[in-house]
Design a protein around this motif. Structure first.
Motif, PDB file in Angstrom:
ATOM      1  N   ASN A 399      25.387 -31.656  51.548  1.00 17.11           N
ATOM      2  CA  ASN A 399      26.437 -32.599  51.171  1.00 17.11           C
ATOM      3  C   ASN A 399      25.906 -33.841  50.473  1.00 17.11           C
ATOM      4  OD1 ASN A 399      28.591 -31.042  52.234  1.00 17.11           O
ATOM      5  ND2 ASN A 399      28.098 -31.745  54.296  1.00 17.11           N
ATOM      6  N   LYS A 400      24.580 -33.930  50.339  1.00 20.42           N
ATOM      7  CA  LYS A 400      23.986 -35.055  49.611  1.00 20.42           C
ATOM      8  C   LYS A 400      23.960 -34.714  48.131  1.00 20.42           C
ATOM      9  CE  LYS A 400      21.085 -36.659  53.456  1.00 20.42           C
ATOM     10  NZ  LYS A 400      19.689 -36.954  53.901  1.00 20.42           N
ATOM     11  N   LYS A 401      24.460 -35.634  47.305  1.00 18.69           N
ATOM     12  CA  LYS A 401      24.617 -35.351  45.879  1.00 18.69           C
ATOM     13  C   LYS A 401      23.631 -36.107  45.000  1.00 18.69           C
ATOM     14  CE  LYS A 401      28.281 -32.965  47.057  1.00 18.69           C
ATOM     15  NZ  LYS A 401      28.282 -31.497  47.051  1.00 18.69           N
ATOM     16  N   ASP A 402      22.661 -36.789  45.592  1.00 18.22           N
ATOM     17  CA  ASP A 402      21.711 -37.559  44.789  1.00 18.22           C
ATOM     18  C   ASP A 402      20.886 -36.626  43.912  1.00 18.22           C
ATOM     19  OD1 ASP A 402      22.579 -39.882  45.940  1.00 18.22           O
ATOM     20  OD2 ASP A 402      21.057 -39.889  47.513  1.00 18.22           O
ATOM     21  N   TRP A 403      20.786 -36.972  42.629  1.00 16.69           N
ATOM     22  CA  TRP A 403      20.065 -36.153  41.667  1.00 16.69           C
ATOM     23  C   TRP A 403      18.638 -36.677  41.531  1.00 16.69           C
ATOM     24  CZ3 TRP A 403      21.783 -31.942  38.722  1.00 16.69           C
ATOM     25  CH2 TRP A 403      20.899 -31.488  37.738  1.00 16.69           C
ATOM     26  N   ASN A 404      17.651 -35.868  41.930  1.00 17.38           N
ATOM     27  CA  ASN A 404      16.250 -36.241  41.784  1.00 17.38           C
ATOM     28  C   ASN A 404      15.736 -35.744  40.442  1.00 17.38           C
ATOM     29  OD1 ASN A 404      15.841 -37.437  44.402  1.00 17.38           O
ATOM     30  ND2 ASN A 404      16.001 -35.381  45.254  1.00 17.38           N
ATOM     31  N   HIS A 405      15.516 -36.666  39.518  1.00 16.41           N
ATOM     32  CA  HIS A 405      15.111 -36.321  38.165  1.00 16.41           C
ATOM     33  C   HIS A 405      13.662 -35.863  38.131  1.00 16.41           C
ATOM     34  CE1 HIS A 405      14.751 -36.433  33.848  1.00 16.41           C
ATOM     35  NE2 HIS A 405      13.836 -37.381  33.877  1.00 16.41           N
ATOM     36  N   THR A 406      13.399 -34.736  37.457  1.00 15.69           N
ATOM     37  CA  THR A 406      12.038 -34.246  37.262  1.00 15.69           C
ATOM     38  C   THR A 406      11.491 -34.815  35.968  1.00 15.69           C
ATOM     39  OG1 THR A 406      12.572 -32.171  38.395  1.00 15.69           O
ATOM     40  CG2 THR A 406      10.582 -32.201  37.042  1.00 15.69           C
ATOM     41  N   VAL A 407      10.408 -35.557  36.057  1.00 18.56           N
ATOM     42  CA  VAL A 407       9.822 -36.192  34.876  1.00 18.56           C
ATOM     43  C   VAL A 407       9.139 -35.140  34.015  1.00 18.56           C
ATOM     44  CG1 VAL A 407       8.177 -37.909  34.040  1.00 18.56           C
ATOM     45  CG2 VAL A 407       9.474 -38.343  36.137  1.00 18.56           C
ATOM     46  N   HIS A 408       9.460 -35.137  32.708  1.00 19.99           N
ATOM     47  CA  HIS A 408       8.871 -34.177  31.775  1.00 19.99           C
ATOM     48  C   HIS A 408       7.930 -34.887  30.807  1.00 19.99           C
ATOM     49  CE1 HIS A 408      12.832 -32.118  32.795  1.00 19.99           C
ATOM     50  NE2 HIS A 408      11.893 -31.315  33.269  1.00 19.99           N
ATOM     51  N   THR A 409       6.744 -34.348  30.660  1.00 18.14           N
ATOM     52  CA  THR A 409       5.731 -34.995  29.821  1.00 18.14           C
ATOM     53  C   THR A 409       5.058 -34.029  28.849  1.00 18.14           C
ATOM     54  OG1 THR A 409       4.010 -34.559  31.474  1.00 18.14           O
ATOM     55  CG2 THR A 409       5.192 -36.654  31.650  1.00 18.14           C
ATOM     56  N   ARG A 410       5.392 -32.761  28.909  1.00 13.62           N
ATOM     57  CA  ARG A 410       4.691 -31.735  28.140  1.00 13.62           C
ATOM     58  C   ARG A 410       5.252 -31.679  26.719  1.00 13.62           C
ATOM     59  NH1 ARG A 410      -0.162 -29.169  28.127  1.00 13.62           N
ATOM     60  NH2 ARG A 410      -0.008 -26.935  27.724  1.00 13.62           N
ATOM     61  N   SER A 411       4.691 -32.474  25.822  1.00 10.50           N
ATOM     62  CA  SER A 411       5.145 -32.506  24.436  1.00 10.50           C
ATOM     63  C   SER A 411       4.412 -31.438  23.636  1.00 10.50           C
ATOM     64  CB  SER A 411       4.896 -33.887  23.823  1.00 10.50           C
ATOM     65  OG  SER A 411       5.316 -33.920  22.481  1.00 10.50           O
ATOM     66  N   VAL A 412       5.149 -30.389  23.266  1.00 12.40           N
ATOM     67  CA  VAL A 412       4.587 -29.271  22.506  1.00 12.40           C
ATOM     68  C   VAL A 412       5.606 -28.877  21.448  1.00 12.40           C
ATOM     69  CG1 VAL A 412       3.699 -26.912  22.631  1.00 12.40           C
ATOM     70  CG2 VAL A 412       3.425 -28.430  24.587  1.00 12.40           C
ATOM     71  N   SER A 413       5.131 -28.551  20.253  1.00 13.21           N
ATOM     72  CA  SER A 413       6.061 -28.117  19.213  1.00 13.21           C
ATOM     73  C   SER A 413       6.323 -26.619  19.380  1.00 13.21           C
ATOM     74  CB  SER A 413       5.492 -28.395  17.820  1.00 13.21           C
ATOM     75  OG  SER A 413       4.478 -27.461  17.498  1.00 13.21           O
ATOM     76  N   ILE A 414       7.471 -26.181  18.883  1.00 15.58           N
ATOM     77  CA  ILE A 414       7.818 -24.764  18.981  1.00 15.58           C
ATOM     78  C   ILE A 414       6.848 -23.913  18.164  1.00 15.58           C
ATOM     79  CG2 ILE A 414       9.474 -24.907  17.074  1.00 15.58           C
ATOM     80  CD1 ILE A 414       9.704 -22.643  20.202  1.00 15.58           C
ATOM     81  N   ASN A 415       6.325 -24.462  17.087  1.00 16.89           N
ATOM     82  CA  ASN A 415       5.373 -23.714  16.257  1.00 16.89           C
ATOM     83  C   ASN A 415       4.076 -23.450  17.008  1.00 16.89           C
ATOM     84  OD1 ASN A 415       7.128 -23.668  14.053  1.00 16.89           O
ATOM     85  ND2 ASN A 415       6.385 -25.633  13.265  1.00 16.89           N
ATOM     86  N   GLU A 416       3.596 -24.460  17.740  1.00 18.11           N
ATOM     87  CA  GLU A 416       2.379 -24.298  18.535  1.00 18.11           C
ATOM     88  C   GLU A 416       2.594 -23.273  19.647  1.00 18.11           C
ATOM     89  OE1 GLU A 416       0.460 -28.808  18.305  1.00 18.11           O
ATOM     90  OE2 GLU A 416       1.869 -28.301  19.886  1.00 18.11           O
ATOM     91  N   LEU A 417       3.749 -23.351  20.274  1.00 18.66           N
ATOM     92  CA  LEU A 417       4.032 -22.473  21.404  1.00 18.66           C
ATOM     93  C   LEU A 417       4.162 -21.016  20.964  1.00 18.66           C
ATOM     94  CD1 LEU A 417       4.512 -22.578  24.442  1.00 18.66           C
ATOM     95  CD2 LEU A 417       6.947 -22.776  23.990  1.00 18.66           C
ATOM     96  N   GLU A 418       4.905 -20.770  19.894  1.00 21.04           N
ATOM     97  CA  GLU A 418       5.087 -19.406  19.438  1.00 21.04           C
ATOM     98  C   GLU A 418       3.789 -18.812  18.885  1.00 21.04           C
ATOM     99  OE1 GLU A 418       8.474 -19.547  16.805  1.00 21.04           O
ATOM    100  OE2 GLU A 418       9.839 -19.127  18.480  1.00 21.04           O
ATOM    101  N   LYS A 419       2.936 -19.684  18.327  1.00 20.72           N
ATOM    102  CA  LYS A 419       1.647 -19.219  17.845  1.00 20.72           C
ATOM    103  C   LYS A 419       0.763 -18.796  19.022  1.00 20.72           C
ATOM    104  CE  LYS A 419      -0.019 -21.536  14.438  1.00 20.72           C
ATOM    105  NZ  LYS A 419      -0.648 -22.630  13.666  1.00 20.72           N
TER     106      LYS A 419
END
Length: 421
Positions: A399-419
């Protein structure tokens, strides 16, 4: 003492039988994920899309997803990119605008969370002069395969009103936690989602990479504002007779938590949401199954009670163990005696088989198996065991509705990832 022991044994048997039936059900269903049906007709691009990126303080990654959406292999006039900057205190909005997105800033200190942000943004979309055939929801840390909208267009033209894309991992090799997390998602894509697509059941929305026909959204209303808005809307769809389709080749790369602590709190939030949704939808779905003999409703109902299933399995295992452990030699002799196998033991054996034989085959089929993944796979049981206390916490705090935000730091381009893939 004998009475207490008998009560414990009977309780363990009842609980374990329930879990055994559910486990066998999931095991049988999963076998249908081994094969992929041939694609139906390939349709020319015709559907228009509003791509919505939900973002809260995501200045480090927001431009990466906008770039990946800008280079989709789909006619530019048939889609627009919207970013809802929800209660942001950083440069998310400014960076999103600079990257070419249409940005809407939302500030509401009482109705916090992704579900509320989406509901607010959907209302904006409905009131625009330009009309879209469907909306597609993404998280700010995502990257999207170039063929994503082509695959969604195909599924919509086939007749589906809601479609879920393949949830892949953006950072499977960062830490052991991202590794086991990735394995969990990869196996779910095959053993849970693809299997249901093959069987004609409804798939489950995964929170991102999901496409929804705007007419359906208007008809049913969003209303999914709990901690697992994806599960809530899936249950709502099934209750109204709709099925979620599956697009195995429409890939969304998601950033997984780096540490066990981050993973723990994220999964606790999921279990809180599951427990909340189950308390409101389980009986309704079960009633629909009984009244209409709607197997899709039963499947969805069972999925919604995952936290309870996990806890029951844990409790049954503990009780069963306490009734048998007297000393180590006797325990070993008992376990080696095949006549002593009961449902708890069988369930554990099934889990072991899935863990050490079945899962690598699934990973191999989707070309995810490597030496590093194999190492993560060997320590996967640690991740599995943590679900028990996490599920207990989720049920207690449903019944607790507090949203715990997950910090995102992984900056990667789609071109790098698909390669790299």
């Amino acid at each position: 003492m004998n009475i207490i022991k008998s009560i414990m044994q009977v309780s363990a048997n009842i609980l374990s039988n329930i879990v055994f039936i559910i486990s066998m059900y999931y095991l049988c269903i999963s076998f249908f994920g081994f094969y992929r049906k041939k694609k139906k007709n390939i349709f020319e691009p015709e559907k228009s899309f509003a791509l919505i990126v939900a973002a809260h303080n995501e200045e480090k990654v927001i431009q990466d997803i906008i770039y990946s959406l800008n280079i989709l292999d789909y006619p530019k006039e048939l889609y627009d990119i919207f970013v809802v900057a929800d209660n942001c205190t950083d440069k998310t909005a400014a960076k999103a605008k600079a990257a070419g997105a249409i940005v809407y800033e939302r500030f509401n200190k009482t109705k916090k969370g992704k579900g509320y942000a989406l509901e607010w943004m959907f209302d904006k979309i409905f009131k625009m002069d330009k009309k879209y055939d469907a909306v597609v929801v993404f998280d700010a840390d995502n990257l999207v395969s170039k063929n994503f909208l082509k695959e969604m267009n195909n599924k919509l033209c086939e007749g589906f009103k809601v479609v879920q894309g393949y949830l892949d991992s953006k950072n499977p090799n960062d830490t052991w936690v991202t590794g086991v997390y990735s394995i969990a998602f990869w196996t779910s894509n095959r053993m849970f989602q693809l299997s249901r697509e093959n069987l004609g059941l409804s798939n489950q929305l995964g929170g991102t990479g999901c496409c929804i026909d705007t007419d359906i959204l208007r008809e049913l209303g969003w209303g999914a504002t709990c901690l697992t808005e994806d599960l809530e809307f899936t249950c709502k769809l099934v209750l109204h007779g709709y099925k979620v389709g599956w697009a195995h080749d429409a890939v969304v790369y998601d950033e997984k938590p780096l540490t066990l602590a981050q993973s723990w709190w994220q999964r606790k939030r999921w279990m809180q949401g599951y427990a909340d949704v189950a308390s409101r939808y389980f009986l309704k779905l079960l009633k629909k199954f009984i009244k209409e003999f709607n197997f899709t409703a039963l499947d969805c109902a069972l999925y919604s009670v995952q936290p309870i299933t996990i806890v029951v399995l844990g409790i049954a295992t503990i009780i069963d163990g306490l009734t048998k452990i007297k000393n180590l030699p006797e325990l070993i002799n008992w376990f080696l005696n095949i006549n002593n196998l009961n449902t708890v033991t069988v369930v554990l054996l099934i889990v072991a088989i899935l863990q050490f034989i079945y899962t690598p085959i699934v990973l191999f089929l989707d070309k995810k198996l490597s030496l590093k993944v194999l190492f993560y796979y060997l320590i996967f049981p640690i991740y599995t065991i943590t679900w028990i206390p996490i599920s207990i916490q989720g049920i207690i705090d449903k019944n607790k509705k507090d949203w715990n935000h997950t910090v995102h730091t992984r900056s990667v381009s789609i071109n790098e990832l698909e390669k790299a893939n």
